[in-house]
Design an enzyme around this catalytic site. Structure first.
Site, PDB file in Angstrom:
ATOM      1  N   ALA A  65       0.872  -1.166   0.000  1.00  0.00           N
ATOM      2  CA  ALA A  65       0.000   0.000   0.000  1.00  0.00           C
ATOM      3  C   ALA A  65       0.914   1.222   0.000  1.00  0.00           C
ATOM      4  O   ALA A  65       2.080   1.140   0.409  1.00  0.00           O
ATOM      5  CB  ALA A  65      -0.868  -0.017   1.240  1.00  0.00           C
ATOM      6  N   GLY A 108       0.649  -4.853   0.831  1.00  0.00           N
ATOM      7  CA  GLY A 108      -0.530  -4.877  -0.031  1.00  0.00           C
ATOM      8  C   GLY A 108      -0.273  -5.548  -1.374  1.00  0.00           C
ATOM      9  O   GLY A 108      -1.211  -6.060  -2.004  1.00  0.00           O
ATOM     10  N   GLU A 111      -0.733  -9.069  -0.693  1.00  0.00           N
ATOM     11  CA  GLU A 111      -2.164  -9.248  -0.421  1.00  0.00           C
ATOM     12  C   GLU A 111      -2.996  -9.189  -1.702  1.00  0.00           C
ATOM     13  O   GLU A 111      -3.945  -9.953  -1.883  1.00  0.00           O
ATOM     14  CB  GLU A 111      -2.616  -8.195   0.597  1.00  0.00           C
ATOM     15  CG  GLU A 111      -1.989  -8.440   1.965  1.00  0.00           C
ATOM     16  CD  GLU A 111      -2.110  -7.255   2.909  1.00  0.00           C
ATOM     17  OE1 GLU A 111      -1.621  -6.155   2.550  1.00  0.00           O
ATOM     18  OE2 GLU A 111      -2.684  -7.406   3.993  1.00  0.00           O
ATOM     19  N   GLU A 131       4.667  -5.044   7.144  1.00  0.00           N
ATOM     20  CA  GLU A 131       3.965  -3.957   7.839  1.00  0.00           C
ATOM     21  C   GLU A 131       4.483  -3.750   9.258  1.00  0.00           C
ATOM     22  O   GLU A 131       4.488  -2.640   9.783  1.00  0.00           O
ATOM     23  CB  GLU A 131       2.451  -4.230   7.880  1.00  0.00           C
ATOM     24  CG  GLU A 131       1.758  -4.132   6.531  1.00  0.00           C
ATOM     25  CD  GLU A 131       1.760  -5.421   5.720  1.00  0.00           C
ATOM     26  OE1 GLU A 131       2.508  -6.361   6.081  1.00  0.00           O
ATOM     27  OE2 GLU A 131       1.023  -5.489   4.720  1.00  0.00           O
TER      28      GLU A 131
HETATM   29  N1  CAA Z   1       4.662   3.205  -0.653  1.00  0.00           N
HETATM   30  C1  CAA Z   1       5.067   4.371  -1.203  1.00  0.00           C
HETATM   31  N2  CAA Z   1       6.210   4.498  -1.899  1.00  0.00           N
HETATM   32  C2  CAA Z   1       6.979   3.401  -2.040  1.00  0.00           C
HETATM   33  C3  CAA Z   1       6.618   2.157  -1.505  1.00  0.00           C
HETATM   34  C4  CAA Z   1       5.380   2.078  -0.788  1.00  0.00           C
HETATM   35  N3  CAA Z   1       4.926   0.930  -0.266  1.00  0.00           N
HETATM   36  N4  CAA Z   1       7.578   1.262  -1.790  1.00  0.00           N
HETATM   37  C5  CAA Z   1       8.505   1.913  -2.500  1.00  0.00           C
HETATM   38  N5  CAA Z   1       8.149   3.218  -2.662  1.00  0.00           N
HETATM   39  C6  CAA Z   1       8.886   4.284  -3.364  1.00  0.00           C
HETATM   40  C7  CAA Z   1      10.083   4.735  -2.557  1.00  0.00           C
HETATM   41  O1  CAA Z   1       9.713   5.658  -1.562  1.00  0.00           O
HETATM   42  C8  CAA Z   1      10.936   5.322  -3.643  1.00  0.00           C
HETATM   43  O2  CAA Z   1      10.447   6.598  -3.964  1.00  0.00           O
HETATM   44  P1  CAA Z   1      11.478   7.880  -4.057  1.00  0.00           P
HETATM   45  O3  CAA Z   1      12.362   7.521  -5.226  1.00  0.00           O
HETATM   46  O4  CAA Z   1      10.556   9.027  -4.328  1.00  0.00           O
HETATM   47  O5  CAA Z   1      12.222   7.938  -2.773  1.00  0.00           O
HETATM   48  C9  CAA Z   1      10.675   4.430  -4.847  1.00  0.00           C
HETATM   49  O6  CAA Z   1       9.440   3.772  -4.558  1.00  0.00           O
HETATM   50  C10 CAA Z   1      11.740   3.376  -5.034  1.00  0.00           C
HETATM   51  O7  CAA Z   1      11.882   2.652  -3.821  1.00  0.00           O
HETATM   52  P2  CAA Z   1      13.298   2.434  -3.095  1.00  0.00           P
HETATM   53  O8  CAA Z   1      14.233   3.538  -3.404  1.00  0.00           O
HETATM   54  O9  CAA Z   1      13.014   2.160  -1.644  1.00  0.00           O
HETATM   55  O10 CAA Z   1      13.778   1.109  -3.848  1.00  0.00           O
HETATM   56  P3  CAA Z   1      14.775   0.001  -3.297  1.00  0.00           P
HETATM   57  O11 CAA Z   1      15.109  -0.851  -4.463  1.00  0.00           O
HETATM   58  O12 CAA Z   1      15.909   0.635  -2.547  1.00  0.00           O
HETATM   59  O13 CAA Z   1      13.929  -0.831  -2.228  1.00  0.00           O
HETATM   60  C11 CAA Z   1      11.962  -2.003  -1.400  1.00  0.00           C
HETATM   61  C12 CAA Z   1      12.836  -1.611  -2.639  1.00  0.00           C
HETATM   62  C13 CAA Z   1      12.754  -2.973  -0.501  1.00  0.00           C
HETATM   63  C14 CAA Z   1      10.715  -2.691  -1.937  1.00  0.00           C
HETATM   64  C15 CAA Z   1      11.602  -0.719  -0.618  1.00  0.00           C
HETATM   65  O14 CAA Z   1      11.080   0.253  -1.514  1.00  0.00           O
HETATM   66  C16 CAA Z   1      10.600  -0.921   0.459  1.00  0.00           C
HETATM   67  O15 CAA Z   1      10.922  -1.438   1.517  1.00  0.00           O
HETATM   68  N6  CAA Z   1       9.310  -0.511   0.234  1.00  0.00           N
HETATM   69  C17 CAA Z   1       8.266  -0.568   1.229  1.00  0.00           C
HETATM   70  C18 CAA Z   1       7.786  -1.987   1.456  1.00  0.00           C
HETATM   71  C19 CAA Z   1       6.707  -2.020   2.493  1.00  0.00           C
HETATM   72  O16 CAA Z   1       6.938  -1.727   3.654  1.00  0.00           O
HETATM   73  N7  CAA Z   1       5.489  -2.399   2.100  1.00  0.00           N
HETATM   74  C20 CAA Z   1       4.346  -2.466   2.991  1.00  0.00           C
HETATM   75  C21 CAA Z   1       3.551  -1.199   2.898  1.00  0.00           C
HETATM   76  S1  CAA Z   1       2.272  -1.100   4.120  1.00  0.00           S
HETATM   77  C22 CAA Z   1       1.036  -2.046   3.529  1.00  0.00           C
HETATM   78  O17 CAA Z   1       1.116  -2.590   2.461  1.00  0.00           O
HETATM   79  C23 CAA Z   1      -0.163  -2.160   4.434  1.00  0.00           C
HETATM   80  C24 CAA Z   1      -1.143  -3.197   4.042  1.00  0.00           C
HETATM   81  O18 CAA Z   1      -1.286  -4.231   4.635  1.00  0.00           O
HETATM   82  C25 CAA Z   1      -1.997  -2.995   2.891  1.00  0.00           C
END
Ligand code: CAA
Length: 257
Positions: A65, A108, A111, A131
């Site tokens: 998400a 998400g 999911e 999460e």
């Molecule tokens: N939401 C918003 N933006 C996101 C995102 C997310 N879930 N995941 C990645 N992005 C964005 C980053 O912020 C980044 O944007 P900027 O360039 O503007 O900074 C861009 O995508 C590229 O991401 P990274 O630079 O972080 O890429 P990476 O290769 O270094 O890392 C990754 C990849 C390990 C997937 C890392 O992006 C990450 O950890 N993302 C978040 C994963 C996460 O925590 N997901 C769960 C979200 S909460 C949820 O989903 C709740 C639910 O149950 C529905």
């Protein structure tokens, strides 16, 4: 309808939906949800489409998400909006949907893949429910669907540690139906969807309904439900055609009626 966060294409009888927010690794915000639901409903209503495939990019199916969209939301707004309830509409799709997952399917994203009917993974796929690392828990079904897919021990491991599972582990655990080389992912998923779309649509839809019922009811009720659906298929021309074709050693020509 013109979409900004997804790309939709028709490939014969298959509707292909590609998540397309590369700058955010396909993070699922409210716009992508609305567009995805509209696309799935559109293909659902299209008599020329028998199955769908949802995919992302090579790097990410979807990284969760949208954290930046959620970040400032208050408890009362989350509650009043019933935040994430919109995904329930996605799960009401009646035609089969295959998730074709390469790269990250996190939070998400994992999911969403589990809301589809089955998952074909590239060997690069990584699944996770991170999460907990954000101070929350899964909110789009992860604690419930992942547990049904992989059992309590692994679901607890994934939800409590936030670690990722690679494609081989996901296949071993029953999360994905098969793993294919990354370069062949979309073609393999389209091939599976095209095969489904060639069968009799009512029987395909009833098969989906019957398998899904297994997650909602007792064995006795599920068996009864299955048997009633099975009986109803004898009202279709397609049952006569399918069985006649077998007896006559030819390919069936289903009319979807
Ligand atoms: N939401 C918003 N933006 C996101 C995102 C997310 N879930 N995941 C990645 N992005 C964005 C980053 O912020 C980044 O944007 P900027 O360039 O503007 O900074 C861009 O995508 C590229 O991401 P990274 O630079 O972080 O890429 P990476 O290769 O270094 O890392 C990754 C990849 C390990 C997937 C890392 O992006 C990450 O950890 N993302 C978040 C994963 C996460 O925590 N997901 C769960 C979200 S909460 C949820 O989903 C709740 C639910 O149950 C529905």
């Amino acid at each position: 309808m013109a979409y900004e966060t997804i790309i939709t294409e028709r490939r014969g009888k298959v509707g292909l939906i590609t998540l397309n927010r590369p700058q955010a690794l396909n993070a699922l915000n409210s716009q992508i949800l609305a567009e995805l639901v509209a696309a799935v409903n559109g293909f659902g209503a299209d008599a020329g489409i028998g199955a769908m495939v949802i995919t992302g990019s090579e790097k990410a199916f979807a990284a969760g998400a949208d954290i930046k969209e959620m970040q400032a939301i208050s408890y009362v707004d989350a509650y009043l909006q019933d935040f994430f309830v919109g995904w329930e509409e996605f799960t009401r799709a009646r035609k089969p949907i295959i998730a074709a997952v390469a790269g990250y399917a996190l939070g998400g994203g994992c999911e969403l893949a589990m809301m589809c009917d089955f998952i074909i993974a590239a060997d690069t796929a990584k699944f996770g429910q991170p999460e907990i690392t954000l101070g929350v828990i899964p909110g789009m079904g992860g604690s419930q669907r992942l547990t049904r897919f992989v059992g309590k021990s692994k679901a607890m491991d994934m939800c409590l540690t936030g670690r990722m599972m690679d494609a081989a582990e996901a296949e071993r655990s029953g999360l994905v139906s098969r793993v294919v080389p990354a370069g062949e992912l979309v073609e393999e998923a389209l091939k599976a969807a095209a095969r489904i779309a060639d069968f009799s649509l009512p029987s395909v839809m009833m098969a989906k309904e019957a398998v899904n019922r297994a997650f909602e009811t007792t064995l006795a009720e599920g068996l009864r439900f299955e048997r009633r659906l099975f009986h109803s298929l004898f009202a279709l021309e397609d049952q006569k055609e399918g069985m006649a074709a077998f007896a006559e050693k030819r390919k069936p020509n289903f009319s979807n009626r």
